[in-house]
Design a protein around this motif. Structure first.
Motif, PDB file in Angstrom:
ATOM      1  N   LEU A   1       0.830  -1.192   0.000  1.00 49.08           N
ATOM      2  CA  LEU A   1       0.000   0.000   0.000  1.00 49.08           C
ATOM      3  C   LEU A   1       0.871   1.250   0.000  1.00 49.08           C
ATOM      4  O   LEU A   1       1.912   1.288   0.660  1.00 49.08           O
ATOM      5  N   PRO A   2       0.484   2.288  -0.725  1.00 47.68           N
ATOM      6  CA  PRO A   2       1.279   3.516  -0.796  1.00 47.68           C
ATOM      7  C   PRO A   2       1.334   4.232   0.537  1.00 47.68           C
ATOM      8  O   PRO A   2       0.305   4.371   1.206  1.00 47.68           O
ATOM      9  N   PRO A   3       2.509   4.690   0.966  1.00 45.77           N
ATOM     10  CA  PRO A   3       2.632   5.377   2.255  1.00 45.77           C
ATOM     11  C   PRO A   3       1.971   6.743   2.249  1.00 45.77           C
ATOM     12  O   PRO A   3       1.558   7.242   3.266  1.00 45.77           O
ATOM     13  N   ARG A   4       1.885   7.392   1.072  1.00 44.99           N
ATOM     14  CA  ARG A   4       1.252   8.696   0.955  1.00 44.99           C
ATOM     15  C   ARG A   4       0.176   8.594  -0.123  1.00 44.99           C
ATOM     16  O   ARG A   4       0.444   8.849  -1.299  1.00 44.99           O
ATOM     17  N   PRO A   5      -1.039   8.219   0.257  1.00 49.08           N
ATOM     18  CA  PRO A   5      -2.072   7.934  -0.725  1.00 49.08           C
ATOM     19  C   PRO A   5      -2.396   9.090  -1.660  1.00 49.08           C
ATOM     20  O   PRO A   5      -2.633   8.879  -2.846  1.00 49.08           O
ATOM     21  N   LEU A   6      -2.399  10.337  -1.164  1.00 47.55           N
ATOM     22  CA  LEU A   6      -2.716  11.468  -2.029  1.00 47.55           C
ATOM     23  C   LEU A   6      -1.628  11.679  -3.082  1.00 47.55           C
ATOM     24  O   LEU A   6      -1.916  11.837  -4.270  1.00 47.55           O
ATOM     25  N   ASP A   7      -0.381  11.698  -2.641  1.00 44.88           N
ATOM     26  CA  ASP A   7       0.728  11.876  -3.576  1.00 44.88           C
ATOM     27  C   ASP A   7       0.789  10.724  -4.568  1.00 44.88           C
ATOM     28  O   ASP A   7       1.042  10.915  -5.761  1.00 44.88           O
ATOM     29  N   ASP A   8       0.569   9.513  -4.084  1.00 43.27           N
ATOM     30  CA  ASP A   8       0.636   8.338  -4.943  1.00 43.27           C
ATOM     31  C   ASP A   8      -0.443   8.382  -6.020  1.00 43.27           C
ATOM     32  O   ASP A   8      -0.242   7.894  -7.128  1.00 43.27           O
ATOM     33  N   ALA A   9      -1.582   8.989  -5.697  1.00 38.60           N
ATOM     34  CA  ALA A   9      -2.674   9.090  -6.661  1.00 38.60           C
ATOM     35  C   ALA A   9      -2.500  10.265  -7.608  1.00 38.60           C
ATOM     36  O   ALA A   9      -3.303  10.461  -8.516  1.00 38.60           O
TER      37      ALA A   9
ATOM     38  N   LEU B   1      -8.961   8.387  -7.126  1.00 34.31           N
ATOM     39  CA  LEU B   1      -8.510   7.669  -5.940  1.00 34.31           C
ATOM     40  C   LEU B   1      -8.998   6.226  -6.034  1.00 34.31           C
ATOM     41  O   LEU B   1     -10.196   5.966  -6.123  1.00 34.31           O
ATOM     42  N   THR B   2      -8.069   5.309  -6.040  1.00 26.74           N
ATOM     43  CA  THR B   2      -8.411   3.890  -6.145  1.00 26.74           C
ATOM     44  C   THR B   2      -8.972   3.394  -4.814  1.00 26.74           C
ATOM     45  O   THR B   2      -8.834   4.063  -3.774  1.00 26.74           O
ATOM     46  N   PRO B   3      -9.599   2.211  -4.796  1.00 31.49           N
ATOM     47  CA  PRO B   3     -10.087   1.644  -3.530  1.00 31.49           C
ATOM     48  C   PRO B   3      -8.991   1.536  -2.472  1.00 31.49           C
ATOM     49  O   PRO B   3      -9.258   1.720  -1.275  1.00 31.49           O
ATOM     50  N   SER B   4      -7.750   1.233  -2.898  1.00 27.35           N
ATOM     51  CA  SER B   4      -6.634   1.140  -1.939  1.00 27.35           C
ATOM     52  C   SER B   4      -6.337   2.499  -1.316  1.00 27.35           C
ATOM     53  O   SER B   4      -6.118   2.615  -0.105  1.00 27.35           O
TER      54      SER B   4
ATOM     55  N   LEU C   1      -6.791   6.305   3.308  1.00 24.62           N
ATOM     56  CA  LEU C   1      -7.217   7.630   3.739  1.00 24.62           C
ATOM     57  C   LEU C   1      -8.288   7.548   4.833  1.00 24.62           C
ATOM     58  O   LEU C   1      -8.241   8.293   5.813  1.00 24.62           O
ATOM     59  N   ARG C   2      -9.235   6.638   4.670  1.00 23.97           N
ATOM     60  CA  ARG C   2     -10.287   6.483   5.678  1.00 23.97           C
ATOM     61  C   ARG C   2      -9.723   5.988   7.005  1.00 23.97           C
ATOM     62  O   ARG C   2     -10.147   6.419   8.071  1.00 23.97           O
ATOM     63  N   ASN C   3      -8.747   5.081   6.916  1.00 23.80           N
ATOM     64  CA  ASN C   3      -8.120   4.577   8.138  1.00 23.80           C
ATOM     65  C   ASN C   3      -7.294   5.646   8.830  1.00 23.80           C
ATOM     66  O   ASN C   3      -7.299   5.752  10.058  1.00 23.80           O
ATOM     67  N   ILE C   4      -6.580   6.447   8.044  1.00 26.37           N
ATOM     68  CA  ILE C   4      -5.793   7.549   8.616  1.00 26.37           C
ATOM     69  C   ILE C   4      -6.729   8.552   9.295  1.00 26.37           C
ATOM     70  O   ILE C   4      -6.475   9.013  10.416  1.00 26.37           O
ATOM     71  N   LYS C   5      -7.818   8.896   8.610  1.00 25.99           N
ATOM     72  CA  LYS C   5      -8.799   9.835   9.161  1.00 25.99           C
ATOM     73  C   LYS C   5      -9.378   9.301  10.465  1.00 25.99           C
ATOM     74  O   LYS C   5      -9.496  10.027  11.459  1.00 25.99           O
ATOM     75  N   SER C   6      -9.737   8.017  10.475  1.00 19.88           N
ATOM     76  CA  SER C   6     -10.306   7.401  11.663  1.00 19.88           C
ATOM     77  C   SER C   6      -9.309   7.409  12.821  1.00 19.88           C
ATOM     78  O   SER C   6      -9.674   7.680  13.979  1.00 19.88           O
ATOM     79  N   HIS C   7      -8.046   7.147  12.519  1.00 18.92           N
ATOM     80  CA  HIS C   7      -7.018   7.124  13.566  1.00 18.92           C
ATOM     81  C   HIS C   7      -6.779   8.527  14.121  1.00 18.92           C
ATOM     82  O   HIS C   7      -6.632   8.697  15.343  1.00 18.92           O
TER      83      HIS C   7
END
Length: 203
Positions: free
Chosen positions: A9-17, A72-75, A80-86
């Motif tokens: 999984l990408p460490p930086r989802p926004l940048d990776d997308a 933004l892919t499902p991954s 992002l949702r997990n980061i937000k939740s944390h």
């Protein structure tokens, strides 16, 4: 035989997308940054998101929209949702801890209120300072004594016009950190501390 599924999984989802918000917003955790990130997670149209950002944001709106016009892919969404939740979980814990600190410090309420009269001293900063040093200053022999104890008195090693090392000694890390944070915030206010700081910087 055991089969293990390995997800990279990408460490930086926004940048990776390919979403480069950092190039237009200095603080991604600020009000506008969070509106945009949360909106992307929720799948809101970009034209609606742009209208929701702070009007004071200097970024060009069309360029800002173009920076987010990626899929933004499902991954990515999962991360992002997990980061937000944390983050929300940590913010809740922090709020509970701050409430506990304020409740614990009630016997020293008078000192707490006095400390907050100093510009940029928040209730939590004041409470933590009281927790470290109490409200009896007699054991420190004045402000110079407590500054030295906190490790905030740099040396003045000068000989024959040459200034040598003037490093500060080690002191109470918590008090040093708190006082430095408060001081750095105070110099940005319109209080007397701003003028004092500007006078010291010249030298």
């Amino acid at each position: 035989m055991t089969i293990k599924l390995v997800y990279i999984l990408p460490p930086r989802p926004l940048d990776d997308a390919g979403i480069r918000l950092g190039g237009f917003i200095s603080d991604i955790n600020g009000k506008s940054g969070q509106i945009l990130v949360n909106g992307l997670i929720e799948g809101k149209p970009l034209c609606d998101l742009i209208k929701m950002v702070d009007p004071r944001l200097k970024a060009d709106r069309s360029e800002l929209m173009a920076s987010m016009d990626e899929t933004l892919t499902p991954s990515h969404l999962y991360i992002l949702r997990n980061i937000k939740s944390h983050i929300e979980f940590l913010e809740k814990q922090l709020a509970e801890l701050e409430t506990l600190i304020i409740e614990t410090i009630k016997p020293w309420n008078e000192a707490l209120e006095l400390l907050q009269t100093i510009p940029s001293t928040s209730v939590i900063s004041a409470a933590c300072l009281i927790g470290e040093i109490g409200d009896d200053m007699s054991c420190f022999d004045g402000m110079k004594g407590i500054s030295s104890w906190a490790g905030l008195c740099p040396g003045n090693n000068e000989s024959a016009g040459k200034r040598k090392s003037g490093r500060m000694r080690k002191g109470n890390k918590m008090v040093k950190t708190l006082l430095c944070e408060v001081a750095n915030a105070a110099v940005k206010t319109k209080s007397q501390f701003k003028g004092k700081y500007q006078g010291l910087v010249i030298r």
